[in-house]
Write an enzyme that holds these catalytic residues in place. Structure first.
Site, PDB file in Angstrom:
ATOM      1  N   CYS A 150       0.841  -1.202   0.000  1.00 53.47           N
ATOM      2  CA  CYS A 150       0.000   0.000   0.000  1.00 53.47           C
ATOM      3  C   CYS A 150       0.876   1.251   0.000  1.00 53.47           C
ATOM      4  O   CYS A 150       0.561   2.253  -0.634  1.00 53.47           O
ATOM      5  CB  CYS A 150      -0.882   0.044   1.252  1.00 53.47           C
ATOM      6  SG  CYS A 150      -1.680  -1.500   1.646  1.00 53.47           S
ATOM      7  N   ASP A 184      17.886  42.979  41.429  1.00 52.55           N
ATOM      8  CA  ASP A 184      17.877  44.274  40.766  1.00 52.55           C
ATOM      9  C   ASP A 184      16.686  45.055  41.318  1.00 52.55           C
ATOM     10  O   ASP A 184      15.588  44.509  41.411  1.00 52.55           O
ATOM     11  CB  ASP A 184      17.727  44.045  39.252  1.00 52.55           C
ATOM     12  CG  ASP A 184      17.731  45.367  38.513  1.00 52.55           C
ATOM     13  OD1 ASP A 184      18.575  46.209  38.838  1.00 52.55           O
ATOM     14  OD2 ASP A 184      16.874  45.548  37.633  1.00 52.55           O
ATOM     15  N   ASP A 221      15.111  41.757  35.433  1.00 57.14           N
ATOM     16  CA  ASP A 221      14.033  41.785  34.449  1.00 57.14           C
ATOM     17  C   ASP A 221      14.479  41.237  33.097  1.00 57.14           C
ATOM     18  O   ASP A 221      13.680  41.038  32.209  1.00 57.14           O
ATOM     19  CB  ASP A 221      13.474  43.203  34.293  1.00 57.14           C
ATOM     20  CG  ASP A 221      14.504  44.168  33.751  1.00 57.14           C
ATOM     21  OD1 ASP A 221      15.625  43.724  33.419  1.00 57.14           O
ATOM     22  OD2 ASP A 221      14.206  45.365  33.660  1.00 57.14           O
ATOM     23  N   ASP A 266      19.772  43.126  32.439  1.00 58.40           N
ATOM     24  CA  ASP A 266      20.426  42.194  33.345  1.00 58.40           C
ATOM     25  C   ASP A 266      20.874  40.905  32.674  1.00 58.40           C
ATOM     26  O   ASP A 266      21.408  40.033  33.351  1.00 58.40           O
ATOM     27  CB  ASP A 266      19.463  41.819  34.484  1.00 58.40           C
ATOM     28  CG  ASP A 266      18.902  43.043  35.152  1.00 58.40           C
ATOM     29  OD1 ASP A 266      19.610  44.059  35.166  1.00 58.40           O
ATOM     30  OD2 ASP A 266      17.763  42.984  35.630  1.00 58.40           O
TER      31      ASP A 266
END
Lengths: 122, 747
Positions: free
Chosen positions: B22, B434, B631, B635
């Protein structure tokens, strides 16, 4: 007579284990594929087939894992040195992208280190 | 990847496909379709992958003409999971069935042995009866334990040995010995003519039962990812030609306008165009309070719209949504290794062959030195050692805990990059934080204005001047003037003097705004204002002097308000034994005021962005394990340098790239949650590893018969089988205990 026979068989068994699993030649012939070629790795019955794969270093590549073993042990494949892992779907192809990496041997295994293979980049 | 993007790939699900024939028929039929570059059928999952720009309908038509059927596969992650679950369920039932059959034969046999004690072969009738029993047990070994034997054989051919090897050798040896007793009993002394068919059947039954229960327990370890997947909606209400149409999620494109009603899930990431509502983001961020959303605000897929109707524009869809990325990250981390597992990994790698050698040595010792019946003792010891040894428990010890721990983290908005980050988070000495955006809101506000005359007029002049400045504090001054609806003018001759302030001309007046250095430079006396300025600075505010036409008119103070939950979060972190140090570009006085208020141990003030990385490196040189919270924008280098970088707020892609732990929520509580989670996970891993080591180091000698001089008994292989099945189940269940982890934060 019996004692000698049994002890001899025992010692021979120990030697055979050490030879076969550690000292014996790793006959698993590495399958080499070009980057563009599709490479399928069958995950079945406790082994990866092929379990030694050679790829050119410095190129990204895609490996196609086909997991046919329903045992949850085979569910994950981990390349610890490349920091890649993939959850393998059952009876389905799962693609794993190999990033371009330096030449070297990168072992891969299931989570429990029972399924084991080596990716050779050269 | 790039290749895939250049040339489209379509996946079809096939039906009626059963053989390799097939495959060829379909592949050649589809390759004939215009635009098809490559067509490949995967017989295992009955899919067809078509590369190229061909129309999907044309491909389906070609497949149909070849005598099969096809449809475009809509394979979402969730669907895939459901299929996997169904397969797992089938596997579970299969294992249960195998176990039931094996125990169904083994248990009566064992009971017979215990009650009658007739398990020996002493006559021809015994030979016949036990021979028949042996054949039944062989059928059990083949039908219920066939996979152990085929796995063991395959592994052996690859020079490796697995748990299958141990089970196959253990049960196989017991069966072979018993068959030997049945066929040629006269070769063995009378006392050793004992059969162990019940052991073979019981071991297969018990281990299959253990595996079935393990499948169940393991399913629960990935519950977290499934929960996340459930957050993905399947359809979305899209605005098409002015009408609202329900479309499957796969058809939503970036740029589409979508409507969400109260109580509905947000289907894709986007930006609000119209309306306002409260949105529950707790499922992504762990933030318990719903967030107010209005025009221009971002929406994330998977969050819940509470009370208003929102019209929004789709920005990111499919795999690009934040939810999809979280799922991807969690999945990656769940599969990663933890450094603590290195020893267990090394042992696992050589475990099985070593156990095989121990089993043979123990058997030889019993044969040579043990009491009679030696052959029977030898067999019991050999089988018990092979069966009791459990490489699974050792191998499962860490991955299971990591799976659950990482998943649990995602529930609380803590995304761990990998196992290494998880391990390192649990033994940090110093946490460097921070200030802006982490301890404070990150958006400075005007807090004080003091002037000789009309303070609004002074504010108007200073705000007019600050319109030209890009300094973050300038925004606070301008916003305050806007709030008072003051009429601002454009400054002329504007000049910004680095580290001093700004000056310019407004309505013909020369206006200056800056620190004391600017006033000294311009020869303006500070007078009494200096004392008032110092007073404000001590309260943590940034003070600036305002002068008009060479005369000091007053001072204004700006402060970035401290976040409401900062003090509570810091108290938690201190309780966890972390020393806190604050980094900020602000002046020393205001930084110290914040530090005093929050009880922070040390302050590094007046820093340039590049100093942050240096400070982290210096702390590391001093031998401290340093975590850095930031953040992620300024950083990034410091986050990457730290032993563990915590990116807070998950605002930017940079942060996720460079951070070891991404906190979806802009709160230090996230860091405390991460540390608590990592400690809980590592504790769990240690329990598992300890358990697995102890189990094997005690179990193997006991199976080898070290207690025989004391008890006069050998461990039955059946008990060994039960112990082994139980040991890996215990490890998975213990890891599942982590699902009940709750951070100590009190809401």
């Amino acid at each position: 007579m019996n004692a000698i026979l049994v002890n001899t068989i025992g010692v021979l068994l120990i030697i055979a284990i050490i030879w076969w699993f550690w000292l014996g030649p790793r006959r698993g012939v590495a399958k080499t594929v070009a980057v563009s070629e599709q490479l399928q790795i069958l995950v079945k019955n406790g082994v990866y087939e092929p379990d030694h794969i050679r790829l050119p270093a410095g190129h990204t590549a895609t490996l196609h894992f086909l997991r046919e073993d329903p045992n949850p042990c085979s569910e994950w494949v981990i390349f610890p040195d490349l920091e890649i892992s993939a959850e393998l779907a059952l009876n389905k192809e799962t693609t794993v992208e190999i990033p371009a990496a330096k030449p070297g041997k990168y072992p891969f295994s299931c989570q429990m280190q029972m399924y084991r293979g080596t990716l050779i980049l050269e | 990847m790039a290749k895939e993007q250049q040339s489209a790939q379509t996946l079809f699900r096939l039906s009626g496909v059963s053989c390799a024939g097939c495959v060829n028929k379909i592949e050649s039929a589809v390759q004939g379709v215009a635009g098809v570059e490559d067509a490949r059928v995967n017989l295992a999952d009955k899919t067809l992958k078509v590369q190229g720009a061909a129309a999907p309908q044309a491909c389906i038509e070609a497949v149909r003409q070849a005598g099969y059927d096809a449809e475009v596969a809509k394979s979402s992650e969730r669907q895939r999971r459901e299929e996997q679950r169904a397969q797992e369920e089938r596997h579970y039932h299969q294992l249960l069935l195998r176990s039931a059959i094996a125990l169904g034969v083994g248990l009566p046999l064992m009971a017979w042995g215990l009650i009658t004690d007739k398990m020996s072969v002493n006559s021809f009738a015994d030979q016949l009866a036990w021979g028949a029993m042996g054949l039944i047990t062989l059928a059990i070994l083949v039908f219920c334990g066939g996979q152990f034997f085929s796995g063991a054989w395959k592994a052996l051919r690859h020079h490796s040995a697995t748990m299958d090897t141990l089970v196959a050798l253990g049960t196989g040896t017991a069966w072979l010995f018993s068959m030997l007793v049945v066929l040629v009993p006269h070769l063995l002394p009378e006392s050793a003519r004992h059969v162990y068919f019940e052991a073979s059947a019981m071991i297969i039954g018990l281990i299959s039962l253990g595996q079935a229960l393990e499948v169940r327990a393991r399913g629960r370890t990935s519950a977290a990812v499934e929960k996340l997947l459930e957050l993905q909606d399947t359809s979305a209400r899209v605005l098409r030609d002015g009408k609202e149409v329900d479309l499957p999620i796969e058809q939503v494109q970036a740029g589409d306008q979508l409507r969400v009603r109260p109580g509905e899930k947000i289907p894709v990431d986007g930006v609000v165009l119209e309306g306002g509502s409260l949105v529950d983001e707790s499922m992504l961020t762990g933030e318990p309070v719903p967030v107010k959303k209005g025009e221009g605000d971002n929406l994330a897929a998977g969050t819940l719209n509470k009370n208003g109707s929102l019209l929004f524009r789709a920005e990111k869809v499919g795999a690009d949504t934040r939810l999809a990325q979280i799922i991807e990250m969690v999945k990656n981390a769940q599969g990663s290794r933890v450094p603590i597992a290195r020893l267990a990994d090394k042992i696992s790698a050589i475990f099985v062959p070593v156990v095989m050698i121990i089993a043979v040595v123990a058997a030889l010792v019993w044969f040579n030195l043990g009491p009679d019946p030696r052959a029977a003792h030898m067999l019991v010891v050999l089988t018990s050692v092979l069966i009791i040894a459990c490489p699974c428990a050792l191998g499962l010890a860490t991955p299971m805990s990591v799976m659950v721990g990482v998943g649990k983290g995602a529930e609380y908005g803590v995304l761990v990059r990998n196992g290494k980050a998880l391990q390192q988070s649990c033994n940090l000495d110093v946490l460097v934080v921070d200030k802006t955006g982490t301890l404070t809101e990150g958006s400075p506000r005007l807090t004080d204005i003091e002037s000789e005359g009309d303070s609004d007029e002074l504010l108007r002049l200073l705000a007019s001047l600050e319109q030209g400045s890009e300094h973050p504090l300038a925004e606070a001054v301008v916003t305050a003037a806007h709030e008072k609806k003051l009429d601002l003018q454009k400054p002329s001759d504007f000049e910004a003097i680095t580290a001093h302030g700004v000056m310019g001309v407004i309505s013909g007046k020369k206006v200056l705004l800056g620190n004391s250095k600017l006033m000294q430079r311009e020869n303006i006396a500070l007078g009494d204002w200096q004392a008032r300025a110092n007073n404000l600075a001590e309260q943590g505010r940034t003070v600036m002097y305002g002068a008009v036409d060479g005369v000091l008119q007053g001072i204004i103070a700006v402060a970035d308000p401290i976040r409401d939950d900062a003090a509570a979060a810091i108290a938690r972190l201190r309780k966890l034994g972390l020393r806190l140090e604050m980094l900020t570009g602000d002046n020393q006085a205001s930084a110290e005021a914040v530090a005093r208020h929050l009880k922070i141990d040390k302050v590094h003030a007046e820093l340039l962005p590049e100093d942050k990385e240096r400070i982290v490196a210096e702390l590391q040189k001093g031998g401290a394990r340093v975590g850095m919270v930031g953040d992620g924008i300024n950083d990034a280098p410091a986050l990457a340098r730290a032993d563990v970088g915590f990116a807070i707020g998950a605002g930017t892609d940079v942060a996720i790239e460079s951070a070891d732990v991404t906190l979806m929520r802009s709160s230090l509580h996230g860091v405390a949650n991460a540390v608590e989670l990592s400690r809980a996970t590592l504790g769990n891993i240690k329990q598992n590893l300890f358990g697995a080591f102890i189990y094997n180091t005690l179990g193997i000698p006991i199976a080898a018969g070290v207690l025989y001089p004391l008890t006069g008994m050998l461990l039955s292989p059946i008990v060994a089988g039960a112990a082994m099945a139980l040991s890996s189940l215990t490890v998975v269940s213990n890891a599942n205990r982590l699902r009940f982890f709750k951070p100590s934060e009190v809401h």
